[in-house]
Scaffold this motif. Structure first.
Motif: not given
Ligand code: SAM
Length: 185
Positions: A48-53, A15-22
């Protein structure tokens, strides 16, 4: 029995890898825009959880492909849930890696290694395998977190990649990170 690599980011912290602030500080489209184009086949290793995917899948559009690879099933499950029922499902291929083998056979135009290389135990082998996966003019973007990866450790990674046959193209600025783009040959 295999030792568990304690350096690997656990699924519970995804969850820390995919959020609005990031998204605001490390905007995927801004970071990837110069490298990911329509129709490309791209690879996100350690997705990871697909932040860039997700953004990559939109950028390659219908004619492109994104191979999302991670050694943790739990991370791939998170990506699968995100794209379920959307048109992105058709262009995203989920791939389970081994810690010491990426195992992708489809040739790719671009590889993203975001905040993951420091978790790889055998970097020499890792970059050699990437040489065989990348197309002749293919590029790699490596981004590492400065808290876990000192300047000298990052330069050692670049040196290992160069020994495997990569050449430095540029050093892009990414918020709170160390970054380098490498090309094959
Ligand atoms: C800190 S997370 C970064 C995730 C994502 N790239 C991002 O920036 O949001 C690192 C990811 O790399 C994966 N990973 C670590 N070592 C790996 C390896 N040898 N092969 C494939 N994935 C690996 C972990 O399972 C984890 O999901």
């Amino acid at each position: 029995m295999k030792n568990i690599n304690t350096q690997v980011c656990p699924v519970a912290l995804s969850g820390s890898l995919d959020n609005r602030i990031r998204r605001w500080l490390q905007n995927p489209r801004k970071i990837l825009g110069p490298y990911v184009k329509e129709g490309m086949t791209v690879l996100d290793v350690g997705c990871g959880p697909g932040f860039f995917t997700i953004e990559m899948a939109m950028m390659v559009s219908k004619s492109g492909r994104v191979i999302v690879a991670d050694m943790q099933e739990g991370m791939l499950r998170k990506v699968k849930e995100k794209i379920a029922g959307t048109e992105l499902e058709k262009r995203v291929l989920l791939h389970k890696c081994e810690e010491d083998k990426i195992g992708v056979t489809l040739p790719v135009d671009f590889v993203l290694l975001f905040y993951m290389v420091h978790e790889v135990p055998d970097k020499q082998h890792f970059f050699k395998e990437l040489q065989s996966i990348l197309k002749p003019k293919g590029q790699i973007l490596i981004v590492e977190p400065p808290v876990h990866v000192s300047k000298s450790a990052f330069e050692e990674t670049v040196r290992i990649a160069e020994d495997a046959g990569f050449t430095v193209v540029e050093r892009p600025k990414v918020f709170f990170s160390r970054g380098v783009v490498l090309k094959k040959g």
